[in-house]
Design an enzyme around this catalytic site. Structure first.
Site, PDB file in Angstrom:
ATOM      1  N   CYS A 178       0.811  -1.220   0.000  1.00 12.90           N
ATOM      2  CA  CYS A 178       0.000   0.000   0.000  1.00 12.90           C
ATOM      3  C   CYS A 178       0.847   1.274   0.000  1.00 12.90           C
ATOM      4  O   CYS A 178       1.226   1.783   1.058  1.00 12.90           O
ATOM      5  CB  CYS A 178      -0.936  -0.012   1.218  1.00 12.90           C
ATOM      6  SG  CYS A 178      -2.030   1.409   1.284  1.00 12.90           S
ATOM      7  N   CYS A 201      -0.678   4.283   1.752  1.00 14.74           N
ATOM      8  CA  CYS A 201      -0.535   4.297   3.221  1.00 14.74           C
ATOM      9  C   CYS A 201       0.901   4.634   3.613  1.00 14.74           C
ATOM     10  O   CYS A 201       1.133   5.424   4.521  1.00 14.74           O
ATOM     11  CB  CYS A 201      -0.825   2.923   3.819  1.00 14.74           C
ATOM     12  SG  CYS A 201      -2.283   2.106   3.227  1.00 14.74           S
ATOM     13  N   ASP A 202       1.862   3.979   2.964  1.00 13.51           N
ATOM     14  CA  ASP A 202       3.215   3.944   3.517  1.00 13.51           C
ATOM     15  C   ASP A 202       4.251   4.801   2.803  1.00 13.51           C
ATOM     16  O   ASP A 202       5.389   4.905   3.279  1.00 13.51           O
ATOM     17  CB  ASP A 202       3.702   2.477   3.544  1.00 13.51           C
ATOM     18  CG  ASP A 202       2.795   1.623   4.418  1.00 13.51           C
ATOM     19  OD1 ASP A 202       2.206   2.177   5.365  1.00 13.51           O
ATOM     20  OD2 ASP A 202       2.661   0.426   4.155  1.00 13.51           O
TER      21      ASP A 202
END
Ligand code: NDP
Length: 485
Positions: free
Chosen positions: A181, A184-185
């Protein structure tokens, strides 16, 4: 008297063997538990409680579109949101191919779809289905919270999950540099060098999300060409920090225990091994259908995609329909999933009409419908400073779980309802605290957070467990529950 000579006897024997083996083969191929028809009697439903005419499993574009149609067709409809509320579009940034909307953020599109459903009267349950009894009708749908719903029709729209490689180092460094992801990261990889594995649209998306943060991105493609669409390839041309390596198989991920440091590649054209120093590995190698709970219950192909009847959305069991990525391994587009959700709702409606589920019957059972009951306000609190951490976590007399999340992390937000629900269940026995990583840089540094979502459990002021991946509610409950005295 009938006289049968030896060659006639042999022919009869051959014929018998042929018929028997054909029947065995046919049975094995179709699996007769798939071809049985249900004993449906509309009058039986008045004896049941917790009835729902249309139960939709999954809240991606297929499930949400089915919801709009089913409710507008006049049926009480429940969407059980599943592990990933909002589905895969919540993990993307801009969607530029949804007809009539030139550009919209994926999560916003799903929020709008949810609002549209709610305005039409569709109920949403923040829960996951653990089993559906398809042996008798109405079907008993059981959720991870232990709720039981008697569904007259079921629309399976459970989507798909990101695929992983299964290579050495992948599990070990999950959340320590390996992730699926970027949305997200990516912020954890500021000025770092990363690889994106895969050559499809998802891989291209990951590159675009990483681009504002990282120093260098190398896309590792196993074949000799990208599979991504021309529109995405055009976007990639503007990414200055991108290098694309073709014919590369990722063989191993290496690290220093705390994070990824390098990878081993196999150049499948030149037949040689390559070592590459790297800080992060973003996997984008496609998805697998989420159909495990229907194994041996619904007919599926060898990859696990549900099989449908003709041009309909009917599965191998009457009154069960499927839509979206659980049944589509060809197009895999949000728009197509939406269309199939619409078809599934129309098929479900036709089925309900055919069995005699008339407005009169609906009226008779109006006190027997499934209702969602709320169990009080959330007990989750938030902290952002080291002082609060000391007071609320280190000095706490009961175990504490910290949930590191971010506004830009869809999976973090998807898990919040489960986290909140468990905070009520374990109230007084465990503290549930959220930490927004964008507002708590000191805590992120202090606790070596390299990925969101990340959970840390404390007992007596000591860290007793860490978990940095997506968890279903049931998993969360047993994981946190083991630390409660
Ligand atoms: P795809 O199946 O399209 O692509 C998967 C990629 O991963 C391919 O390059 C494939 O290689 C590679 N791959 C698969 N298995 C392995 C493996 N074991 N090792 C190395 N590489 C591997 O999946 P996506 O998730 O990219 O896309 C799914 C669908 O969603 C598509 O229809 C896509 O168009 C859509 N989508 C659209 C987006 C958009 O429009 N913005 C964004 C994201 C997805 P190979 O080609 O050799 O098989």
């Amino acid at each position: 008297m009938l006289v049968i000579n030896q060659s006639t006897r042999f022919l009869i024997l051959l014929f018998t063997v042929f018929i028997t083996s054909s029947l065995v083969l046919f049975y094995k191929k179709t699996g007769c538990n798939f071809c049985k028809h249900l004993n449906i009697n509309i009058n039986e439903i008045t004896k049941k409680e917790n009835i729902m005419p249309v139960v939709i499993l999954g809240s991606g574009s297929a499930g949400m579109s089915a919801g709009i149609y089913a409710s507008r067709l006049g049926f009480k409809t429940l969407i059980i949101e599943g592990e990933k509320p909002g589905g895969q579009l919540t993990g993307t940034t801009y969607v530029e191919n949804w007809p009539s909307i030139q550009r919209i953020m994926g999560p916003k599109l799903m929020e709008d779809l949810k609002e549209q459903n709610q305005k039409l009267g569709v109920s949403f349950l923040q829960d996951t289905v653990v089993s559906v009894d398809l042996a008798k009708w109405p079907f008993e749908v059981i959720t991870s919270d232990g709720l039981k719903i008697n569904a007259l029709t079921v629309i399976v729209a459970t989507g798909s999950n990101p695929r992983v490689l299964g290579i050495p180092g992948e599990k070990e460094y999950w959340g320590k540099g390996v992730t699926t992801c970027a949305v997200c990261d990516a912020p954890f990889f500021k000025n770092k060098n990363v690889v994106v594995v895969g050559g499809g649209d998802s891989a291209a998306e990951e590159v675009l999300q990483l681009n504002p943060y990282v120093n260098k991105i190398t896309m590792l493609v196993r074949g000799s060409a990208l599979r991504a669409s021309q529109a995405m390839i055009n976007h990639l041309k503007n990414v200055k920090s991108l290098a694309i390596l073709y014919n590369q198989d990722l063989k191993k991920i290496i690290g220093d225990d705390s994070h990824v440091t390098s990878i081993v590649l196999w150049d499948n054209k030149q037949n040689k091994e390559i070592n590459m120093d790297i800080d992060g590995v973003f996997l984008a190698i496609g998805h697998e259908p989420n159909t495990q709970i229907f194994k041996d219950k619904l007919k599926m192909d060898k990859m696990g995609y549900l099989e449908l009847e003709g041009r309909s959305q009917k599965t191998s069991v009457e009154a069960v329909f499927a839509a979206g990525d659980v049944e589509d391994h060809v197009y895999k587009q949000a728009g197509v999933a939406s269309g199939s959700g619409i078809k599934a709702a129309l098929d479900a409606s036709r089925f309900l009409q055919e069995i005699g589920f008339s407005p009169e019957v609906a009226n008779k059972i109006q006190n027997k419908y499934f209702e969602i009951s709320e169990i009080g306000p959330s007990k989750v609190t938030s902290i952002s400073s080291l002082d609060e951490y000391k007071k609320e976590v280190l000095e706490s007399e009961i175990p504490v779980v910290l949930d590191f999340w971010a506004n830009h992390c869809p999976t973090c937000k998807q898990m919040l309802p489960s986290f909140e629900s468990l905070s009520k269940k374990f109230s007084g026995k465990m503290k549930f605290i959220k930490v927004d990583i964008d507002k708590a840089p000191e805590l992120v540094k202090e606790l070596y957070i390299l990925k969101v979502p990340s959970f840390i459990v404390f007992k007596g002021g000591q860290i007793v467990a860490r978990y940095n991946d997506v968890m279903q509610k049931q998993q969360m409950e047993s994981f946190f529950g083991q630390f409660i005295d």
